[in-house]
Scaffold this motif. Structure first.
Motif, PDB file in Angstrom:
ATOM      1  N   TRP A 102     -33.919  42.690  45.229  1.00 43.80           N
ATOM      2  CA  TRP A 102     -33.248  41.873  44.215  1.00 43.80           C
ATOM      3  C   TRP A 102     -31.727  41.999  44.293  1.00 43.80           C
ATOM      4  N   ALA A 103     -31.177  43.120  43.877  1.00 48.02           N
ATOM      5  CA  ALA A 103     -29.720  43.254  43.781  1.00 48.02           C
ATOM      6  C   ALA A 103     -29.039  43.194  45.144  1.00 48.02           C
ATOM      7  N   HIS A 109     -27.806  39.744  27.551  1.00 50.37           N
ATOM      8  CA  HIS A 109     -28.220  39.293  28.876  1.00 50.37           C
ATOM      9  C   HIS A 109     -28.866  37.915  28.795  1.00 50.37           C
ATOM     10  N   PHE A 157     -38.759  43.263  35.902  1.00 46.45           N
ATOM     11  CA  PHE A 157     -38.173  44.026  36.998  1.00 46.45           C
ATOM     12  C   PHE A 157     -38.284  45.524  36.750  1.00 46.45           C
ATOM     13  N   TRP A 185     -22.489  43.386  42.298  1.00 43.89           N
ATOM     14  CA  TRP A 185     -23.925  43.328  42.569  1.00 43.89           C
ATOM     15  C   TRP A 185     -24.383  44.473  43.460  1.00 43.89           C
ATOM     16  N   PRO A 208     -26.001  47.523  39.736  1.00 44.31           N
ATOM     17  CA  PRO A 208     -27.447  47.616  39.501  1.00 44.31           C
ATOM     18  C   PRO A 208     -28.043  48.988  39.825  1.00 44.31           C
ATOM     19  N   MET A 263     -34.897  41.390  33.531  1.00 48.63           N
ATOM     20  CA  MET A 263     -34.621  42.573  34.342  1.00 48.63           C
ATOM     21  C   MET A 263     -35.194  43.828  33.701  1.00 48.63           C
ATOM     22  N   PHE A 276     -30.696  50.810  37.520  1.00 45.88           N
ATOM     23  CA  PHE A 276     -32.051  51.035  38.010  1.00 45.88           C
ATOM     24  C   PHE A 276     -32.438  52.506  38.109  1.00 45.88           C
ATOM     25  N   TYR A 306     -34.453  47.496  43.819  1.00 44.95           N
ATOM     26  CA  TYR A 306     -33.022  47.267  44.080  1.00 44.95           C
ATOM     27  C   TYR A 306     -32.828  46.511  45.384  1.00 44.95           C
ATOM     28  N   TYR A 355     -28.055  38.131  35.135  1.00 38.98           N
ATOM     29  CA  TYR A 355     -28.914  39.055  34.398  1.00 38.98           C
ATOM     30  C   TYR A 355     -29.592  38.336  33.233  1.00 38.98           C
TER      31      TYR A 355
END
Length: 494
Positions: free
Chosen positions: A77-78, A327, A62, A276, A280, A58, A284, A74, A54
């Protein structure tokens, strides 16, 4: 921001410096500085591995993608990282640990001189170090943009303050300070993320918001693939993230190396993978819902800042901002530590052989100076460019596209199925991958992200395997190295 918010942020900076001072007492040699001598518990290594992925990017770049495209953020990426780290738990985690335990490796690239040769190690070291310094400059800009959005502080001062605090604790405490900072980030992010999550639900329809908001959001926001984020792009990112988050992003290899044993390194990877896949989503959901709360933003990168200012009470805003700092500072300190290890163990001794003969105390001093200089250079780049158009461009286009060619020889070189691939395969795959990326991006001018990201990776992968098959370069020494990493018996327990 209120006085309470500033107090929370100031307390965070004091704690970070305190972590650096405390960690300094645990660092006596460069091995302590770079790998904590394998003494970090598996659960802490797993949390650190997860949190090292992170940064404030983000919540800037993001968040803008989530604001404009919804669920696809999501998915590409995640989800790709979660699946990739899960794969790596069975392929690479224990092998990284055995490099330290059985071979005394303190830098992720240190084994390459034996696995291939010195030139192959050096080209990967130099290109990766140059990539990292630009990558970190983008992260400084991201946190400065957030600070400007919250408090109106100029980008210059945001970069300067964050960078100086990071310099203090990472230069003093090494990997221990980095890992403990990651844990602090985990706690802060948990509190701030959950506060934002419930604030959004309370502002809209309560718990039913999780399934009712999609009909109210712009069309396509509930689709897993939208805009430029296609299935092809997802598959390309899945390959890249599998390499990147299992050691291709060198700092994450350190987490596996710092665990007590190979089996515990595997457990840490599985923990990171689970985090992960789940966490997220909590972070998100507010970003997905942002168009319903702060609609019509001219600059979507301000979405998360506007949400926090609209929904959160005094004190919690400061906690969210502390989380942003955490982060970025944690990721930067992680990169600074591993780049220092590469320079100290792999690059500098080749340029100045006398460095190999330094006493332990002198080597540790050199490692700290290298860490300081790396952070300083990245700050200068960030301040000079002021982040004009560089944040998402660097993170997605440059880092993702070039990480594949850099990481393929590093990662596949540990696996027994690729023992035929030697120095020629490593250098050809690296050079061809970067050349193809430069052609596709700058000469052909492709704007298809799946092509820009995926073609260099496929090129490197195919050539690495093909050259190894057509011109194998197996030696007894290389085979012994690979076999020692493939053995189920854990060298750390002997």
């Amino acid at each position: 921001m209120s006085a309470l918010d500033w107090s929370v942020l100031a307390a965070y900076f004091v704690v970070m410096i305190g972590i650096g001072v405390w960690s300094k007492g645990r660092v006596h040699t460069v091995v302590d500085f770079f790998t904590a001598r394998g003494r970090i518990p598996w659960w802490l290594a797993g949390i650190s591995h997860h949190m090292s992925g992170y940064s404030a990017i983000m919540f800037v770049a993001f968040a803008a993608v989530a604001y404009n495209y919804g669920l696809a953020m999501y998915v590409w990426w995640a989800l790709t990282i979660g699946i990739g780290v899960g794969i790596g738990a069975f392929l690479w985690a224990a092998r990284w640990n055995r490099l330290r335990a059985a071979h005394g490796v303190a830098s992720p690239l240190e084994y390459l001189a034996r696995r291939y040769n010195l030139p192959a190690q050096q080209v990967l070291a130099y290109s990766g170090a140059l990539l990292k310094v630009v990558d970190i400059a983008a992260k400084w800009v991201a946190i400065a943009i957030l600070l400007r959005g919250f408090a109106g502080i100029p980008i210059f001062w945001g970069i300067l303050v964050t960078g100086l605090v990071t310099m203090v604790y990472i230069t003093a405490g090494g990997l221990w300070a980095d890992v403990l900072t990651d844990f602090g980030q985990f706690v802060i992010q948990g509190v701030a993320g959950i506060a934002m999550f419930f604030a959004v639900l309370s502002h809209l329809d309560g718990l039913p918001t999780l399934w009712t908001m999609w009909d109210r959001l712009p069309e396509g926001h509930g689709d897993p693939f939208a805009g430029p984020y296609t299935v092809t792009f997802f598959l390309a990112l899945l390959f890249i993230k599998t390499f990147e988050y299992n050691g291709g992003m060198w700092n994450l290899a350190q987490r596996y190396m710092a665990a007590p044993s190979g089996s515990e390194a595997k457990r840490s990877a599985l923990l990171s993978s689970a985090l992960w896949l789940v966490w997220p989503l909590i972070l998100f959901i507010p970003m997905f819902a942002a168009p319903l709360i702060v609609p019509g933003l001219a600059n979507a990168e301000e979405a998360y800042v506007k949400l926090a200012q609209t929904l959160l009470p005094q004190g919690v805003v400061g906690l969210v901002l502390a989380g942003f700092f955490s982060h970025t500072m944690a990721m930067v300190s992680s990169d600074a530590n591993v780049i220092s290890s590469v320079i100290t163990r792999d690059i500098a001794p080749v340029l100045m052989p006398r460095l190999r003969r330094l006493a332990d105390a002198a080597q540790l001093t050199f490692a700290r100076v290298t860490t300081f200089v790396f952070v300083l250079i990245s700050m200068v780049i960030a301040i000079t460019t002021e982040g004009q158009g560089m944040v998402l461009k660097i993170v997605v286009d440059l880092v993702a596209a070039t990480m594949g060619p850099i990481s393929i020889p590093l990662m596949l070189g540990m696996l027994p199925w690729f023992r035929r691939s030697g120095p020629l395969a490593a250098i050809v795959s690296w050079a061809a991958g970067l050349s193809v990326w430069a052609y596709v991006k700058w000469i052909a001018g492709s704007t298809d992200q799946a092509v820009v990201v995926g073609v260099p990776l496929v090129t490197s992968l195919v050539l690495y395997v093909a050259v190894g098959l057509l011109r194998p370069e197996r030696t007894r020494d290389r085979d012994e190295l690979v076999d020692s990493l493939n053995d189920d018996h854990d060298p750390a327990r002997t």
